[in-house]
Design an enzyme around this catalytic site. Structure first.
Site, short mmCIF file in Angstrom:
data_model
loop_
_atom_site.label_atom_id
_atom_site.label_comp_id
_atom_site.label_asym_id
_atom_site.label_seq_id
_atom_site.Cartn_x
_atom_site.Cartn_y
_atom_site.Cartn_z
N GLN A 176 0.83 -1.21 0.00
CA GLN A 176 0.00 0.00 0.00
C GLN A 176 0.87 1.27 0.00
OE1 GLN A 176 -2.23 -0.97 3.55
NE2 GLN A 176 -0.36 -1.67 4.52
N HIS A 212 -7.61 3.56 20.25
CA HIS A 212 -6.86 2.42 20.79
C HIS A 212 -7.39 1.97 22.14
CE1 HIS A 212 -3.69 3.71 17.73
NE2 HIS A 212 -4.18 2.56 17.34
N ASP A 267 0.81 0.04 13.73
CA ASP A 267 1.40 1.18 14.45
C ASP A 267 1.69 0.85 15.92
OD1 ASP A 267 -1.12 1.82 15.97
OD2 ASP A 267 -1.86 2.25 13.95
N ASP A 298 -7.70 -4.65 13.99
CA ASP A 298 -7.40 -3.22 13.79
C ASP A 298 -7.00 -3.03 12.34
OD1 ASP A 298 -6.71 -0.59 13.98
OD2 ASP A 298 -4.86 -0.93 15.09
N ASP A 307 -9.97 0.26 6.12
CA ASP A 307 -11.34 0.09 5.63
C ASP A 307 -11.38 -1.07 4.62
OD1 ASP A 307 -13.05 2.60 6.58
OD2 ASP A 307 -10.98 3.20 6.28
N PRO A 367 -5.83 -3.91 0.92
CA PRO A 367 -5.43 -5.10 1.69
C PRO A 367 -6.39 -5.43 2.85
CG PRO A 367 -3.61 -3.51 1.55
CD PRO A 367 -4.79 -2.87 0.92
N1 AG3 Z 1 -7.47 1.68 11.48
C1 AG3 Z 1 -8.78 2.20 11.24
C2 AG3 Z 1 -8.85 3.36 10.31
C3 AG3 Z 1 -10.21 3.56 9.78
C4 AG3 Z 1 -10.38 4.85 9.13
N2 AG3 Z 1 -11.58 4.79 8.48
C5 AG3 Z 1 -12.51 5.73 8.41
N3 AG3 Z 1 -12.27 6.96 8.71
N4 AG3 Z 1 -13.63 5.32 8.03
C6 AG3 Z 1 -6.65 2.48 12.25
C7 AG3 Z 1 -5.36 1.91 12.64
C8 AG3 Z 1 -4.97 2.48 13.95
N5 AG3 Z 1 -4.17 1.60 14.71
#
Ligand code: AG3
Length: 287
Positions: A33, A64, A88, A158, A161, A165
């Site tokens: 990505q 988190h 992260d 975690d 969207d 991937p």
């Molecule tokens: N992962 C989720 C991000 C989602 C963003 N999507 C959205 N705004 N619809 C985040 C990783 C953090 N550890």
């Protein structure tokens, strides 16, 4: 000196958010990505994957803490935890605050995300990747859960969207894999998008999780840089009593654990399961 070009989030076709970077710290097409980490005056360091904000230094704690402490405090004794994604290290940092935890497996598809976040967002993992209770596996989450023979007390997805991937982490195949490696009294939670903007995701996830688990639901929190209102988190378990809380017992448990949080409290934990009517209607439930 000229400022770097604006970074615009491209998640929705006709609306989004823009950041003016003070400095771009890293920008590269990884094997999986497009990864960029930049500094912004309002949000501190910001990490985007494929043009979508994943985390910022200023508001990461909300996401988190809610993705971690809600399942961890709902379980009676979480010892083995599986994190899918989360490169992260923010979830890992929060999971390791729980003294009951004996072992954490983290399955991340992209080594570059882990490496660059350790370098440029060190406060997210805060040393968690070197904790001796942790094993990191570089693999696709679906592969991992469908081949895994272990059982976990808590599984946290975690992911990004469901585009790119991250898409496979919203499929029935993944949820069947999760079901097979979740212990009897285990809990599975997953980031499920911003419900006002991504309501289909809530409906689809509910449909796909329901055949695998006795109790499927959602809880919510507003994370400012996931723009568009509240974010919903999917919740799935074979034990419906895990989310029937007695507030004073939960308060006591949280106090005993003495974990420092900035967002999560017993009252927030309980209240986060209250969903707005438009979500209940979309799910065809009527609580
Ligand atoms: N992962 C989720 C991000 C989602 C963003 N999507 C959205 N705004 N619809 C985040 C990783 C953090 N550890």
């Amino acid at each position: 000196m000229n400022r770097p070009e604006m970074k615009i989030e491209r998640l929705y076709p006709s609306w989004g958010q823009a950041f003016s970077p003070e400095k771009v710290l890293f920008e590269h097409q990884t094997e999986h990505q497009h990864l960029v980490i930049f500094k912004n005056q309002q949000w501190g360091k910001v990490m985007m994957l494929d043009g979508v904000v994943q985390t910022t230094e200023k508001d990461e704690f909300i996401y988190h803490e809610m993705m971690t402490h809600v399942p961890m405090f709902s379980h009676h004794n979480p010892q083995k935890v599986l994190i899918i994604g989360g490169g992260d290290g923010g979830i890992l940092r929060e999971v390791l605050k729980h003294q009951s935890v004996k072992h954490v497996t983290q399955v991340e598809i992209d080594q570059a995300v882990i490496d660059m976040c350790i370098k440029y967002l060190p406060n997210h993992s805060a040393g968690a990747f070197t904790d001796e209770r942790v094993d990191v596996v570089i693999d696709d989450g679906v592969n991992y859960v469908s081949r895994c023979s272990q059982k976990f007390d808590v599984i946290i997805s975690d992911s990004t969207d469901p585009i790119g991937p991250g898409e496979s982490l919203f499929t029935s195949e993944f949820y069947h894999g999760v079901q097979s490696c979740l212990a009897d009294d285990g809990v599975f939670v997953a980031q499920n998008g911003v419900s006002f903007m991504q309501l289909d995701e809530v409906i689809t996830t509910h449909k796909r999780l329901s055949p695998c688990f006795k109790d499927v639901g959602f809880y919510a929190a507003a994370v400012p840089t996931y723009v568009g209102g509240i974010m919903t988190f999917a919740w799935a378990s074979q034990n419906p009593t895990l989310r029937q809380f007695d507030l004073s017992q939960l308060e006591h448990k949280i106090q005993q654990a003495a974990i420092k949080t900035q967002y999560h409290t017993a009252a927030i934990h309980q209240a986060s399961f209250a969903l707005p009517r438009y979500i209940l209607t979309a799910l065809g439930t009527s609580v």
